[in-house]
Write a protein that holds these residues in place. Structure first.
Motif, PDB file in Angstrom:
ATOM      1  N   ALA A 116       0.839  -1.203   0.000  1.00  0.00           N
ATOM      2  CA  ALA A 116       0.000   0.000   0.000  1.00  0.00           C
ATOM      3  C   ALA A 116       0.872   1.251   0.000  1.00  0.00           C
ATOM      4  O   ALA A 116       0.612   2.197  -0.751  1.00  0.00           O
ATOM      5  CB  ALA A 116      -0.928  -0.006   1.206  1.00  0.00           C
ATOM      6  N   PHE A 117       1.912   1.264   0.823  1.00  0.00           N
ATOM      7  CA  PHE A 117       2.823   2.409   0.878  1.00  0.00           C
ATOM      8  C   PHE A 117       3.452   2.650  -0.483  1.00  0.00           C
ATOM      9  O   PHE A 117       3.500   3.782  -0.975  1.00  0.00           O
ATOM     10  CB  PHE A 117       3.908   2.171   1.941  1.00  0.00           C
ATOM     11  CG  PHE A 117       4.896   3.299   2.057  1.00  0.00           C
ATOM     12  CD1 PHE A 117       4.621   4.400   2.848  1.00  0.00           C
ATOM     13  CD2 PHE A 117       6.103   3.261   1.364  1.00  0.00           C
ATOM     14  CE1 PHE A 117       5.533   5.447   2.952  1.00  0.00           C
ATOM     15  CE2 PHE A 117       7.015   4.305   1.467  1.00  0.00           C
ATOM     16  CZ  PHE A 117       6.719   5.399   2.265  1.00  0.00           C
ATOM     17  N   GLU A 118       3.927   1.575  -1.110  1.00  0.00           N
ATOM     18  CA  GLU A 118       4.573   1.716  -2.414  1.00  0.00           C
ATOM     19  C   GLU A 118       3.585   2.163  -3.488  1.00  0.00           C
ATOM     20  O   GLU A 118       3.931   2.970  -4.348  1.00  0.00           O
ATOM     21  CB  GLU A 118       5.267   0.413  -2.807  1.00  0.00           C
ATOM     22  CG  GLU A 118       6.496   0.153  -1.953  1.00  0.00           C
ATOM     23  CD  GLU A 118       7.186  -1.164  -2.248  1.00  0.00           C
ATOM     24  OE1 GLU A 118       6.611  -2.017  -2.969  1.00  0.00           O
ATOM     25  OE2 GLU A 118       8.317  -1.338  -1.761  1.00  0.00           O
ATOM     26  N   GLN A 119       2.358   1.668  -3.409  1.00  0.00           N
ATOM     27  CA  GLN A 119       1.347   2.072  -4.387  1.00  0.00           C
ATOM     28  C   GLN A 119       0.987   3.543  -4.215  1.00  0.00           C
ATOM     29  O   GLN A 119       0.903   4.287  -5.189  1.00  0.00           O
ATOM     30  CB  GLN A 119       0.104   1.195  -4.236  1.00  0.00           C
ATOM     31  CG  GLN A 119      -0.977   1.523  -5.241  1.00  0.00           C
ATOM     32  CD  GLN A 119      -2.205   0.638  -5.061  1.00  0.00           C
ATOM     33  OE1 GLN A 119      -2.297  -0.128  -4.117  1.00  0.00           O
ATOM     34  NE2 GLN A 119      -3.139   0.771  -5.971  1.00  0.00           N
ATOM     35  N   ILE A 120       0.785   3.966  -2.977  1.00  0.00           N
ATOM     36  CA  ILE A 120       0.407   5.355  -2.701  1.00  0.00           C
ATOM     37  C   ILE A 120       1.501   6.323  -3.120  1.00  0.00           C
ATOM     38  O   ILE A 120       1.229   7.403  -3.642  1.00  0.00           O
ATOM     39  CB  ILE A 120       0.056   5.522  -1.212  1.00  0.00           C
ATOM     40  CG1 ILE A 120      -1.256   4.769  -0.897  1.00  0.00           C
ATOM     41  CG2 ILE A 120      -0.052   6.992  -0.822  1.00  0.00           C
ATOM     42  CD1 ILE A 120      -1.500   4.556   0.587  1.00  0.00           C
ATOM     43  N   THR A 121       2.747   5.931  -2.922  1.00  0.00           N
ATOM     44  CA  THR A 121       3.871   6.835  -3.200  1.00  0.00           C
ATOM     45  C   THR A 121       4.582   6.503  -4.518  1.00  0.00           C
ATOM     46  O   THR A 121       5.677   7.006  -4.757  1.00  0.00           O
ATOM     47  CB  THR A 121       4.898   6.783  -2.039  1.00  0.00           C
ATOM     48  OG1 THR A 121       5.410   5.445  -1.927  1.00  0.00           O
ATOM     49  CG2 THR A 121       4.276   7.218  -0.723  1.00  0.00           C
ATOM     50  N   ARG A 122       3.942   5.737  -5.364  1.00  0.00           N
ATOM     51  CA  ARG A 122       4.608   5.262  -6.583  1.00  0.00           C
ATOM     52  C   ARG A 122       5.079   6.395  -7.498  1.00  0.00           C
ATOM     53  O   ARG A 122       6.043   6.225  -8.236  1.00  0.00           O
ATOM     54  CB  ARG A 122       3.720   4.293  -7.345  1.00  0.00           C
ATOM     55  CG  ARG A 122       2.529   4.930  -8.021  1.00  0.00           C
ATOM     56  CD  ARG A 122       1.676   3.911  -8.786  1.00  0.00           C
ATOM     57  NE  ARG A 122       0.458   4.531  -9.253  1.00  0.00           N
ATOM     58  CZ  ARG A 122      -0.721   4.404  -8.650  1.00  0.00           C
ATOM     59  NH1 ARG A 122      -0.826   3.659  -7.586  1.00  0.00           N
ATOM     60  NH2 ARG A 122      -1.779   5.016  -9.125  1.00  0.00           N
ATOM     61  N   ASP A 123       4.422   7.538  -7.461  1.00  0.00           N
ATOM     62  CA  ASP A 123       4.814   8.648  -8.333  1.00  0.00           C
ATOM     63  C   ASP A 123       5.793   9.605  -7.657  1.00  0.00           C
ATOM     64  O   ASP A 123       6.145  10.630  -8.234  1.00  0.00           O
ATOM     65  CB  ASP A 123       3.571   9.423  -8.788  1.00  0.00           C
ATOM     66  CG  ASP A 123       2.657   8.564  -9.649  1.00  0.00           C
ATOM     67  OD1 ASP A 123       3.157   7.648 -10.340  1.00  0.00           O
ATOM     68  OD2 ASP A 123       1.433   8.785  -9.617  1.00  0.00           O
ATOM     69  N   TRP A 124       6.210   9.273  -6.446  1.00  0.00           N
ATOM     70  CA  TRP A 124       7.135  10.141  -5.719  1.00  0.00           C
ATOM     71  C   TRP A 124       8.572   9.809  -6.100  1.00  0.00           C
ATOM     72  O   TRP A 124       8.884   8.668  -6.439  1.00  0.00           O
ATOM     73  CB  TRP A 124       7.003   9.899  -4.224  1.00  0.00           C
ATOM     74  CG  TRP A 124       5.695  10.258  -3.600  1.00  0.00           C
ATOM     75  CD1 TRP A 124       4.489  10.405  -4.212  1.00  0.00           C
ATOM     76  CD2 TRP A 124       5.466  10.467  -2.216  1.00  0.00           C
ATOM     77  NE1 TRP A 124       3.522  10.703  -3.285  1.00  0.00           N
ATOM     78  CE2 TRP A 124       4.098  10.753  -2.054  1.00  0.00           C
ATOM     79  CE3 TRP A 124       6.279  10.448  -1.098  1.00  0.00           C
ATOM     80  CZ2 TRP A 124       3.522  11.012  -0.815  1.00  0.00           C
ATOM     81  CZ3 TRP A 124       5.720  10.703   0.143  1.00  0.00           C
ATOM     82  CH2 TRP A 124       4.355  10.992   0.272  1.00  0.00           C
ATOM     83  N   PRO A 125       9.455  10.782  -5.987  1.00  0.00           N
ATOM     84  CA  PRO A 125      10.879  10.477  -6.160  1.00  0.00           C
ATOM     85  C   PRO A 125      11.323   9.478  -5.071  1.00  0.00           C
ATOM     86  O   PRO A 125      10.832   9.512  -3.940  1.00  0.00           O
ATOM     87  CB  PRO A 125      11.578  11.826  -5.958  1.00  0.00           C
ATOM     88  CG  PRO A 125      10.509  12.847  -6.199  1.00  0.00           C
ATOM     89  CD  PRO A 125       9.217  12.211  -5.773  1.00  0.00           C
ATOM     90  N   LEU A 130      11.744   7.113   0.624  1.00  0.00           N
ATOM     91  CA  LEU A 130      12.591   6.609   1.700  1.00  0.00           C
ATOM     92  C   LEU A 130      12.630   7.564   2.880  1.00  0.00           C
ATOM     93  O   LEU A 130      12.646   7.138   4.038  1.00  0.00           O
ATOM     94  CB  LEU A 130      14.004   6.339   1.187  1.00  0.00           C
ATOM     95  CG  LEU A 130      14.129   5.132   0.270  1.00  0.00           C
ATOM     96  CD1 LEU A 130      15.522   5.058  -0.346  1.00  0.00           C
ATOM     97  CD2 LEU A 130      13.812   3.852   1.030  1.00  0.00           C
ATOM     98  N   GLN A 131      12.638   8.859   2.604  1.00  0.00           N
ATOM     99  CA  GLN A 131      12.633   9.839   3.682  1.00  0.00           C
ATOM    100  C   GLN A 131      11.355   9.714   4.515  1.00  0.00           C
ATOM    101  O   GLN A 131      11.406   9.711   5.737  1.00  0.00           O
ATOM    102  CB  GLN A 131      12.781  11.254   3.137  1.00  0.00           C
ATOM    103  CG  GLN A 131      12.807  12.310   4.240  1.00  0.00           C
ATOM    104  CD  GLN A 131      12.928  13.718   3.685  1.00  0.00           C
ATOM    105  OE1 GLN A 131      12.609  13.990   2.538  1.00  0.00           O
ATOM    106  NE2 GLN A 131      13.378  14.633   4.528  1.00  0.00           N
TER     107      GLN A 131
END
Length: 152
Positions: A116-125, A130-131
């Motif tokens: 879920a975390f990776e899906q939600i932030t998939r468009d983030w650098p 990681l930060q």
């Protein structure tokens, strides 16, 4: 002071005031059912505590009544995720241990949360993802340390 980020140029107080509602929205999103959330919370308490974990300790960690914690623990025992054992320190007490099924369920919850975390932030650098992950872990550790200090 103005926050010049992409988040609407909110002032710092407004951003800090939005943290609580943001956590509330996140909590409503995960995991898929109330039972899953309850089981995940209980299994994590048992897995993460050092020493022996009792139903009372689960209640304390969750900020719940003893009767609520007892029902949650009983559900986990009934479904084979926890077992009761005699305390090695005081044979009159029973303590809780994760079963292999409990470990597997906890691992599944962790994998779902990561997905879920990776899906939600998939468009983030990548560095921002990681930060945020590091800061969330740091926040959770600081919150746990504060609870321990408050309990004395």
């Amino acid at each position: 002071m103005t926050n010049g980020s992409e988040y609407g140029h909110q002032d710092d107080d407004a951003v800090l005031d939005s943290v609580g509602p943001a956590f509330s929205r996140l909590r409503r999103r995960a995991p898929s059912s109330g039972k899953d959330l309850s089981r995940n919370l209980v299994l994590n308490v048992v897995a993460e505590r050092t020493g022996e974990t009792t139903v009372g300790a689960v209640a304390e960690e969750l900020g719940a009544d003893q009767s609520v914690a007892s029902r949650l623990v009983s559900d986990c025992i009934q479904h084979g995720y926890l077992r009761r054992e005699a305390s090695q320190q005081d044979g009159r007490r029973t303590v809780l241990r994760l079963t292999s099924d409990g470990e597997a369920l906890r691992d599944r919850f962790a994998a779902e949360q990561r997905q879920a975390f990776e899906q939600i932030t998939r468009d983030w650098p990548a560095d921002e993802r990681l930060q945020l992950a590091r800061l969330l872990v740091k926040y959770a550790e600081a919150a746990a340390a504060l609870r321990r200090r408050e309990r004395g």
